[in-house]
Scaffold this motif. Structure first.
Motif, PDB file in Angstrom:
ATOM      1  N   LEU A  96     -88.596  38.097   7.743  1.00  0.00           N
ATOM      2  CA  LEU A  96     -87.303  38.555   7.792  1.00  0.00           C
ATOM      3  C   LEU A  96     -86.603  37.957   8.876  1.00  0.00           C
ATOM      4  O   LEU A  96     -86.906  37.748  10.262  1.00  0.00           O
ATOM      5  N   GLU A  97     -85.651  36.936   8.570  1.00  0.00           N
ATOM      6  CA  GLU A  97     -84.937  36.222   9.534  1.00  0.00           C
ATOM      7  C   GLU A  97     -83.548  36.661   9.630  1.00  0.00           C
ATOM      8  O   GLU A  97     -82.965  36.947   8.418  1.00  0.00           O
ATOM      9  N   ALA A  98     -82.968  36.490  10.924  1.00  0.00           N
ATOM     10  CA  ALA A  98     -81.407  36.686  10.960  1.00  0.00           C
ATOM     11  C   ALA A  98     -80.909  35.869  11.935  1.00  0.00           C
ATOM     12  O   ALA A  98     -81.407  35.189  12.773  1.00  0.00           O
ATOM     13  N   GLY A  99     -79.541  35.650  11.575  1.00  0.00           N
ATOM     14  CA  GLY A  99     -78.935  34.657  12.324  1.00  0.00           C
ATOM     15  C   GLY A  99     -77.585  34.142  12.324  1.00  0.00           C
ATOM     16  O   GLY A  99     -76.778  35.030  11.443  1.00  0.00           O
ATOM     17  N   LEU A 100     -76.977  33.297  12.766  1.00  0.00           N
ATOM     18  CA  LEU A 100     -75.337  32.789  12.535  1.00  0.00           C
ATOM     19  C   LEU A 100     -75.474  31.452  11.701  1.00  0.00           C
ATOM     20  O   LEU A 100     -75.961  30.735  12.110  1.00  0.00           O
ATOM     21  N   ILE A 136     -65.946  27.918   8.297  1.00  0.00           N
ATOM     22  CA  ILE A 136     -66.561  29.217   8.051  1.00  0.00           C
ATOM     23  C   ILE A 136     -67.605  29.646   9.150  1.00  0.00           C
ATOM     24  O   ILE A 136     -68.012  28.682   9.921  1.00  0.00           O
ATOM     25  N   ILE A 137     -67.632  30.871   9.664  1.00  0.00           N
ATOM     26  CA  ILE A 137     -68.335  31.318  10.504  1.00  0.00           C
ATOM     27  C   ILE A 137     -68.776  32.997   9.957  1.00  0.00           C
ATOM     28  O   ILE A 137     -67.869  33.541   9.440  1.00  0.00           O
ATOM     29  N   GLY A 138     -70.250  33.268  10.391  1.00  0.00           N
ATOM     30  CA  GLY A 138     -70.608  34.611  10.024  1.00  0.00           C
ATOM     31  C   GLY A 138     -71.990  34.787  10.103  1.00  0.00           C
ATOM     32  O   GLY A 138     -72.696  33.861  10.246  1.00  0.00           O
ATOM     33  N   PRO A 139     -72.493  35.929   9.866  1.00  0.00           N
ATOM     34  CA  PRO A 139     -73.910  36.319  10.068  1.00  0.00           C
ATOM     35  C   PRO A 139     -74.539  36.226   8.939  1.00  0.00           C
ATOM     36  O   PRO A 139     -74.113  36.300   7.767  1.00  0.00           O
ATOM     37  N   TYR A 140     -75.952  36.117   8.949  1.00  0.00           N
ATOM     38  CA  TYR A 140     -76.685  35.982   7.792  1.00  0.00           C
ATOM     39  C   TYR A 140     -78.208  36.721   7.877  1.00  0.00           C
ATOM     40  O   TYR A 140     -78.601  37.000   9.026  1.00  0.00           O
ATOM     41  N   ALA A 141     -78.799  37.313   6.879  1.00  0.00           N
ATOM     42  CA  ALA A 141     -80.219  37.541   6.921  1.00  0.00           C
ATOM     43  C   ALA A 141     -81.028  37.107   5.918  1.00  0.00           C
ATOM     44  O   ALA A 141     -80.208  37.139   4.696  1.00  0.00           O
ATOM     45  N   GLY A 181     -75.248  37.374   3.080  1.00  0.00           N
ATOM     46  CA  GLY A 181     -74.270  36.704   4.503  1.00  0.00           C
ATOM     47  C   GLY A 181     -72.844  37.269   4.037  1.00  0.00           C
ATOM     48  O   GLY A 181     -72.436  37.575   3.140  1.00  0.00           O
ATOM     49  N   PHE A 182     -72.393  37.291   5.450  1.00  0.00           N
ATOM     50  CA  PHE A 182     -70.867  37.815   5.392  1.00  0.00           C
ATOM     51  C   PHE A 182     -70.180  36.704   6.046  1.00  0.00           C
ATOM     52  O   PHE A 182     -70.647  36.329   7.218  1.00  0.00           O
ATOM     53  N   LYS A 183     -69.143  35.909   5.455  1.00  0.00           N
ATOM     54  CA  LYS A 183     -68.512  34.878   6.312  1.00  0.00           C
ATOM     55  C   LYS A 183     -66.978  35.099   6.166  1.00  0.00           C
ATOM     56  O   LYS A 183     -66.385  35.650   5.258  1.00  0.00           O
ATOM     57  N   LEU A 184     -66.353  34.578   7.183  1.00  0.00           N
ATOM     58  CA  LEU A 184     -65.079  34.435   7.593  1.00  0.00           C
ATOM     59  C   LEU A 184     -64.649  33.264   7.522  1.00  0.00           C
ATOM     60  O   LEU A 184     -65.194  32.336   8.086  1.00  0.00           O
ATOM     61  N   GLY A 185     -63.303  32.746   6.733  1.00  0.00           N
ATOM     62  CA  GLY A 185     -62.838  31.549   6.914  1.00  0.00           C
ATOM     63  C   GLY A 185     -61.543  31.335   7.344  1.00  0.00           C
ATOM     64  O   GLY A 185     -60.700  32.292   6.914  1.00  0.00           O
ATOM     65  N   LEU A 199     -70.591  21.972   3.764  1.00  0.00           N
ATOM     66  CA  LEU A 199     -71.683  21.828   5.079  1.00  0.00           C
ATOM     67  C   LEU A 199     -71.698  22.946   5.685  1.00  0.00           C
ATOM     68  O   LEU A 199     -70.747  23.526   6.357  1.00  0.00           O
ATOM     69  N   ASN A 200     -73.149  23.398   5.857  1.00  0.00           N
ATOM     70  CA  ASN A 200     -73.434  24.582   6.749  1.00  0.00           C
ATOM     71  C   ASN A 200     -74.615  24.271   7.608  1.00  0.00           C
ATOM     72  O   ASN A 200     -75.438  23.658   7.241  1.00  0.00           O
ATOM     73  N   LEU A 201     -74.459  24.727   8.727  1.00  0.00           N
ATOM     74  CA  LEU A 201     -75.381  24.649   9.953  1.00  0.00           C
ATOM     75  C   LEU A 201     -75.701  26.300  10.321  1.00  0.00           C
ATOM     76  O   LEU A 201     -74.913  27.167  10.591  1.00  0.00           O
ATOM     77  N   LYS A 202     -76.953  26.426  10.638  1.00  0.00           N
ATOM     78  CA  LYS A 202     -77.584  27.871  10.688  1.00  0.00           C
ATOM     79  C   LYS A 202     -78.634  27.834  11.992  1.00  0.00           C
ATOM     80  O   LYS A 202     -79.385  26.806  12.120  1.00  0.00           O
TER      81      LYS A 202
END
Length: 208
Positions: A68-72, A98-103, A120-124, A56-59
């Motif tokens: 061009l979109e960027a977010g968390l 999971i948490i991290g930024p994306y573009a 995206g880059f994610k830390l778990g 499950l992912n929420l953005k």
């Protein structure tokens, strides 16, 4: 029957010609996606193995410029692995926050359909437990690129799917009581299309 088909086609044409993608600068976004995969296999020695995974992912994002979109992103990955061993069934379950930024870069094809690529880059942070093992602490980080397609229902709502993944995953696990001394780390590079990598979701596009 012909009349119903004609009305359905007229409705579809109306949607396709009135929906407008909101991929312009300063647009805000919010949405989510889910993924589920289940498989079972029989090993050469006759043992059965079963694996299931749910994500499950929420953005939340913001358009820095047109397309061009960027977010968390935040999310949850959970999996369950079972296999027969002699006369018993072994189980291993894990869950990771999971948490991290994306573009994300969009390429609108029409007023309704757009392709996108998301990096995206994610830390778990999580843990696992098994029927024959103690509690384990899990730490992960991953970086990757996902291609996808967005279908605009109207100017503020889009349905989307991501298929495939190119990226790198790093996985560390160790005893919950003594993680640093028992930690084992491994890494894997992924490239391709798999049923386990399919995500289905939606996106809200909000303008002032």
């Amino acid at each position: 029957m012909k009349k119903s088909f004609f009305l359905l086609m007229m409705l579809l044409v109306g949607v396709l010609t009135t929906a407008r993608a909101q991929f312009s600068e300063e647009t805000k976004t919010a949405g989510g996606s889910i993924g589920y995969f289940n498989s079972s296999n029989r090993q050469p020695d006759g043992r059965d193995t079963r694996f299931s995974r749910f994500s499950l992912n929420l953005k939340g994002g913001y358009f820095l410029q047109d397309n061009l979109e960027a977010g968390l992103q935040v999310g949850l990955d959970a999996s369950n692995h079972e296999w027969d061993y002699n006369t018993s069934i072994e189980r291993l379950s894990s869950s990771t926050f999971i948490i991290g930024p994306y573009a994300r870069l969009y390429n609108p094809l029409t007023a309704v359909v757009a392709l996108f690529g998301e990096a995206g880059f994610k830390l778990g942070f999580g843990g696992s437990s098994g029927s024959s093992s103690g509690d384990t602490k899990i730490r992960t980080f991953s970086i990757g690129l996902r291609p996808g397609v967005s279908l605009m229902v109207n100017e503020n709502l889009g349905l989307e799917t991501s298929i495939g993944l190119i990226g790198y995953d790093n996985f560390s696990s160790g005893s919950k009581e003594n993680y640093e001394d028992t930690r084992v780390t491994s890494g894997i590079f992924q490239a391709g299309f798999s049923l386990s990598d399919i995500l289905l979701g939606f996106r809200l596009y909000l303008t002032d």
